[in-house]
Design a protein around this motif. Structure first.
Motif, short mmCIF file in Angstrom:
data_model
loop_
_atom_site.label_atom_id
_atom_site.label_comp_id
_atom_site.label_asym_id
_atom_site.label_seq_id
_atom_site.Cartn_x
_atom_site.Cartn_y
_atom_site.Cartn_z
N ALA A 39 -76.60 -25.08 0.49
CA ALA A 39 -75.36 -25.13 -0.29
C ALA A 39 -74.18 -24.85 0.62
O ALA A 39 -74.11 -23.78 1.24
CB ALA A 39 -75.41 -24.12 -1.43
N ILE A 40 -73.26 -25.83 0.71
CA ILE A 40 -72.02 -25.62 1.47
C ILE A 40 -70.79 -26.03 0.65
O ILE A 40 -69.67 -25.82 1.09
CB ILE A 40 -72.03 -26.39 2.81
N ASP A 41 -71.02 -26.60 -0.53
CA ASP A 41 -69.94 -26.98 -1.43
C ASP A 41 -69.90 -25.97 -2.58
O ASP A 41 -70.93 -25.74 -3.24
CB ASP A 41 -70.18 -28.38 -2.00
N ILE A 55 -60.61 -22.57 -6.57
CA ILE A 55 -60.65 -23.46 -5.40
C ILE A 55 -62.04 -24.06 -5.25
O ILE A 55 -63.05 -23.34 -5.31
CB ILE A 55 -60.21 -22.72 -4.12
N GLY A 56 -62.09 -25.37 -5.06
CA GLY A 56 -63.34 -26.06 -4.79
C GLY A 56 -63.26 -26.72 -3.44
O GLY A 56 -62.18 -27.08 -2.97
N GLY A 57 -64.42 -26.91 -2.82
CA GLY A 57 -64.39 -27.60 -1.54
C GLY A 57 -65.69 -27.57 -0.79
O GLY A 57 -66.69 -26.97 -1.22
N ASP A 58 -65.65 -28.26 0.33
CA ASP A 58 -66.74 -28.27 1.31
C ASP A 58 -66.38 -27.21 2.34
O ASP A 58 -65.49 -27.43 3.17
CB ASP A 58 -66.86 -29.66 1.92
N PHE A 59 -67.07 -26.09 2.29
CA PHE A 59 -66.75 -24.97 3.17
C PHE A 59 -67.51 -25.02 4.50
O PHE A 59 -67.25 -24.22 5.39
CB PHE A 59 -67.00 -23.64 2.46
N ASN A 60 -68.45 -25.95 4.63
CA ASN A 60 -69.25 -26.08 5.85
C ASN A 60 -69.81 -24.73 6.30
O ASN A 60 -69.92 -24.44 7.49
CB ASN A 60 -68.43 -26.73 6.98
N ALA A 61 -70.16 -23.91 5.33
CA ALA A 61 -70.74 -22.59 5.59
C ALA A 61 -71.54 -22.19 4.37
O ALA A 61 -71.22 -22.61 3.24
CB ALA A 61 -69.66 -21.56 5.89
#
Length: 286
Positions: free
Chosen positions: A246-248, A204-210
């Motif tokens: 880093a959030i992605d 899974i890849g994504g912008d986790f905003n964390a």
């Protein structure tokens, strides 16, 4: 005698033509392109990218849409699979006739699946996945939000690609809420629930905003259900011009970690096309 000469010439031409089959060099001396892969096989290496494309709006050009710039970034890196976030489909801000997901698929020569997160400006906005491997399943999951929270809807785009033994590898693209921790925590709980039902390798890849070490990421990886593909510390991804955090990320579940070896993990030094830098990882299958 003339007849024998003609027969000999025909046989010579046939031999030359047969010699060009497969991956033999053509008349330019270059080998023929390899046949496209239809399934993952042991020894295959795939490159996976995650990219928040900021609806193809370069931050230095407010209001402008430059899908070609996003396509150029992808084509330069030549990934096999791309998890995209912040994708516009026929919205007023990007153009009511512009489907960014399908346009990027056309520009990169890849298959596509789009997962709507919200209706937006007469169109749709959400996540997408591009794939060079044939997509054999397309699944959309809506992600929850905390009761009473004033937040934007989010979703998970999920595809499956085949393996040589008749199984599947799942690839996801997601974008977690930016402002509400309780909502983000509920969203990673949903991702973990989806993973449990898959019982298969899941990348899974994504912008986790964390960030790594945050409550949200700790909750997501609890019990070693997922691990980042980062080799060492994860590289910063935002803001693109001078990233300071880093959030992605790209994560692998336990099954994916058992069938893939991470060969590399890095960001792409791209500062124009989006406010996020793309992340790419190379994975060797089995």
């Amino acid at each position: 005698m003339r007849l024998l000469e003609l027969i000999g010439c025909a046989m010579l031409c046939l031999a030359v033509a047969c010699g060009k089959a497969g991956n033999s060099p053509d008349e330019t001396g270059m080998p023929s392109p390899p046949e496209p892969r239809t399934v993952l096989k042991p020894g295959d290496t795939i490159k996976v990218m995650t990219y928040n494309i900021h609806h193809a709006n370069p931050p230095s050009r407010p209001g402008e849409i430059d899908v070609e710039a996003i396509a150029a970034v992808i084509n330069r890196e030549n990934p096999d699979i791309v998890a995209l976030q912040e994708v516009d489909v026929r919205t007023r801000r990007s153009g009511p006739s512009l489907d960014q997901a399908r346009t990027l698929a056309t520009r990169t020569g890849m298959q596509v699946f789009f997962s709507k997160s919200i209706d937006y400006q007469g169109g749709e906005y959400g996540n997408a996945i591009l794939s060079k491997l044939p997509i054999v399943q397309r699944i959309r999951h809506e992600l929850p939000s905390a009761p009473g929270a004033s937040v934007e809807g989010r979703s998970l785009a999920l595809i499956a690609v085949g393996t040589d033994d008749g199984g599947f590898v799942y690839i996801g693209s997601t974008h977690l809420d930016v402002s509400d921790t309780e909502t983000r925590n509920m969203q990673v709980d949903k991702l973990r629930e989806v993973n449990q039902h898959l019982s298969a390798p899941f990348v899974i890849g994504g912008d986790f905003n964390a960030q790594i070490g945050s409550e949200t990421i700790n909750r997501f990886v609890a019990g070693e259900m997922f691990r980042t593909a980062c080799l060492g510390s994860c590289p910063n991804t935002i803001p693109a011009t001078s990233p300071n955090r880093a959030i992605d990320f790209i994560f692998l579940n336990q099954e994916a970690s058992s069938v893939f070896t991470v060969l590399s993990y890095a960001t792409v030094n791209e500062t124009y096309a989006s406010d996020h830098r793309p992340v790419v990882t190379e994975l060797k299958y089995r």
